[in-house]
Design a protein around this motif. Structure first.
Motif, short mmCIF file in Angstrom:
data_model
loop_
_atom_site.label_atom_id
_atom_site.label_comp_id
_atom_site.label_asym_id
_atom_site.label_seq_id
_atom_site.Cartn_x
_atom_site.Cartn_y
_atom_site.Cartn_z
N GLN A 61 55.35 29.07 42.26
CA GLN A 61 54.58 30.22 42.75
C GLN A 61 53.22 30.25 42.09
O GLN A 61 53.12 30.06 40.87
N LEU A 62 52.21 30.51 42.89
CA LEU A 62 50.86 30.78 42.40
C LEU A 62 50.48 32.14 42.95
O LEU A 62 50.45 32.34 44.17
N VAL A 63 50.21 33.08 42.06
CA VAL A 63 49.94 34.45 42.48
C VAL A 63 48.55 34.86 42.03
O VAL A 63 48.28 34.98 40.83
N GLU A 64 47.68 35.08 43.02
CA GLU A 64 46.31 35.49 42.73
C GLU A 64 46.23 37.01 42.63
O GLU A 64 46.99 37.73 43.28
N SER A 65 45.26 37.47 41.86
CA SER A 65 44.98 38.90 41.77
C SER A 65 43.52 39.07 41.37
O SER A 65 42.85 38.11 40.98
N GLY A 66 43.04 40.32 41.50
CA GLY A 66 41.69 40.62 41.04
C GLY A 66 40.65 40.76 42.13
O GLY A 66 39.51 41.11 41.86
N GLY A 67 41.03 40.48 43.37
CA GLY A 67 40.08 40.64 44.46
C GLY A 67 39.81 42.10 44.76
O GLY A 67 40.46 43.00 44.21
N GLY A 68 38.83 42.34 45.63
CA GLY A 68 38.51 43.71 46.00
C GLY A 68 37.14 43.81 46.61
O GLY A 68 36.53 42.80 46.99
N LEU A 69 36.65 45.03 46.69
CA LEU A 69 35.33 45.33 47.25
C LEU A 69 34.35 45.54 46.11
O LEU A 69 34.63 46.31 45.18
N VAL A 70 33.21 44.87 46.18
CA VAL A 70 32.19 44.99 45.14
C VAL A 70 30.83 44.98 45.79
O VAL A 70 30.63 44.37 46.86
N GLN A 71 29.88 45.67 45.18
CA GLN A 71 28.52 45.70 45.71
C GLN A 71 27.79 44.40 45.37
O GLN A 71 28.11 43.73 44.38
N PRO A 72 26.79 44.05 46.17
CA PRO A 72 25.98 42.87 45.83
C PRO A 72 25.41 42.99 44.43
O PRO A 72 24.96 44.07 44.01
N GLY A 73 25.44 41.87 43.70
CA GLY A 73 25.00 41.85 42.31
C GLY A 73 26.10 42.16 41.32
O GLY A 73 25.90 42.00 40.11
N GLY A 74 27.25 42.58 41.81
CA GLY A 74 28.35 42.94 40.93
C GLY A 74 29.18 41.75 40.50
O GLY A 74 28.86 40.59 40.82
N SER A 75 30.25 42.04 39.77
CA SER A 75 31.12 41.00 39.22
C SER A 75 32.58 41.30 39.52
O SER A 75 32.97 42.47 39.67
N LEU A 76 33.34 40.23 39.59
CA LEU A 76 34.80 40.33 39.68
C LEU A 76 35.40 39.17 38.90
O LEU A 76 34.76 38.11 38.78
N ARG A 77 36.63 39.36 38.41
CA ARG A 77 37.35 38.26 37.80
C ARG A 77 38.68 38.08 38.52
O ARG A 77 39.49 39.02 38.56
N LEU A 78 38.85 36.91 39.09
CA LEU A 78 40.11 36.58 39.75
C LEU A 78 41.04 35.90 38.75
O LEU A 78 40.59 35.17 37.86
N SER A 79 42.34 36.14 38.94
CA SER A 79 43.36 35.48 38.12
C SER A 79 44.38 34.82 39.04
O SER A 79 44.60 35.28 40.17
N CYS A 80 44.98 33.77 38.55
CA CYS A 80 46.05 33.09 39.28
C CYS A 80 47.12 32.71 38.26
O CYS A 80 46.85 31.87 37.39
N THR A 81 48.27 33.31 38.37
CA THR A 81 49.36 33.05 37.43
C THR A 81 50.38 32.14 38.09
O THR A 81 50.83 32.41 39.21
N ALA A 82 50.71 31.07 37.39
CA ALA A 82 51.61 30.05 37.93
C ALA A 82 53.00 30.15 37.32
O ALA A 82 53.16 30.53 36.15
N SER A 83 53.98 29.77 38.11
CA SER A 83 55.35 29.64 37.62
C SER A 83 55.99 28.46 38.35
O SER A 83 55.58 28.09 39.46
N GLY A 84 56.94 27.83 37.68
CA GLY A 84 57.65 26.72 38.30
C GLY A 84 56.96 25.38 38.17
O GLY A 84 57.43 24.39 38.75
N ILE A 85 55.84 25.32 37.44
CA ILE A 85 55.15 24.05 37.20
C ILE A 85 54.81 23.94 35.72
O ILE A 85 54.72 24.96 35.02
N VAL A 86 54.59 22.70 35.27
CA VAL A 86 54.08 22.48 33.91
C VAL A 86 52.57 22.62 34.01
O VAL A 86 51.85 21.65 34.29
N PHE A 87 52.11 23.83 33.83
CA PHE A 87 50.74 24.22 34.18
C PHE A 87 49.70 23.30 33.55
O PHE A 87 48.74 22.92 34.21
N ASN A 88 49.87 22.96 32.29
CA ASN A 88 48.82 22.21 31.61
C ASN A 88 48.69 20.78 32.13
O ASN A 88 47.69 20.11 31.84
N PHE A 89 49.63 20.30 32.92
CA PHE A 89 49.51 18.97 33.52
C PHE A 89 48.63 18.97 34.77
O PHE A 89 48.16 17.92 35.20
N TYR A 90 48.43 20.14 35.35
CA TYR A 90 47.82 20.23 36.67
C TYR A 90 46.32 20.43 36.62
O TYR A 90 45.79 21.16 35.76
#
Length: 116
Positions: free
Chosen positions: A3-32
């Motif tokens: 599973q790869l689960v993204e979060s952090g999206g949304g509505l933002v004004q031009p010039g603004g900032s967002l941080r997206l995250s993606c949390t993994a499970s079921g894989i050896v993440f550091n190999f990928y």
């Protein structure tokens, strides 16, 4: 089960900032090698940023200098810090994990809308 689960999206004004995250499970993440893609309505999916298992990064010209990809292997989490957002950054953003030729996994996507 992978599973790869993204979060952090949304509505933002031009010039603004967002941080997206993606949390993994079921894989050896550091190999990928990990990627962020995006797909705007009516357009093809495009590669935005890559961070390989060794930590080297690469960006599309359209986001270079504004976006930063990073990873926390201990937390099995991928990040995309997006600054100075523009309306043309509006898209669904997808997390992608790749190992070799046969292991290629995608998240469900998170919507980012840049609008005033």
């Amino acid at each position: 089960q992978v599973q790869l689960v993204e979060s952090g999206g949304g509505l933002v004004q031009p010039g603004g900032s967002l941080r997206l995250s993606c949390t993994a499970s079921g894989i050896v993440f550091n190999f990928y090698d990990m990627n962020w893609y995006r797909q705007a309505q009516g357009k093809q999916r495009e590669l935005v940023a890559t961070i390989i298992s060794g930590g080297m990064t690469n960006y599309s010209d359209s986001v270079k200098g504004r976006f930063a990809i990073s990873r926390d292997n201990a937390k099995k989490t991928l990040y995309l810090q997006m600054n100075t957002l523009k309306p043309e950054d509006t898209a669904v953003y997808y997390c992608n994990a790749v190992f070799g030729r046969s292991r290629n996994f995608w998240g469900q996507g998170t919507q980012v809308t840049v609008s005033s």
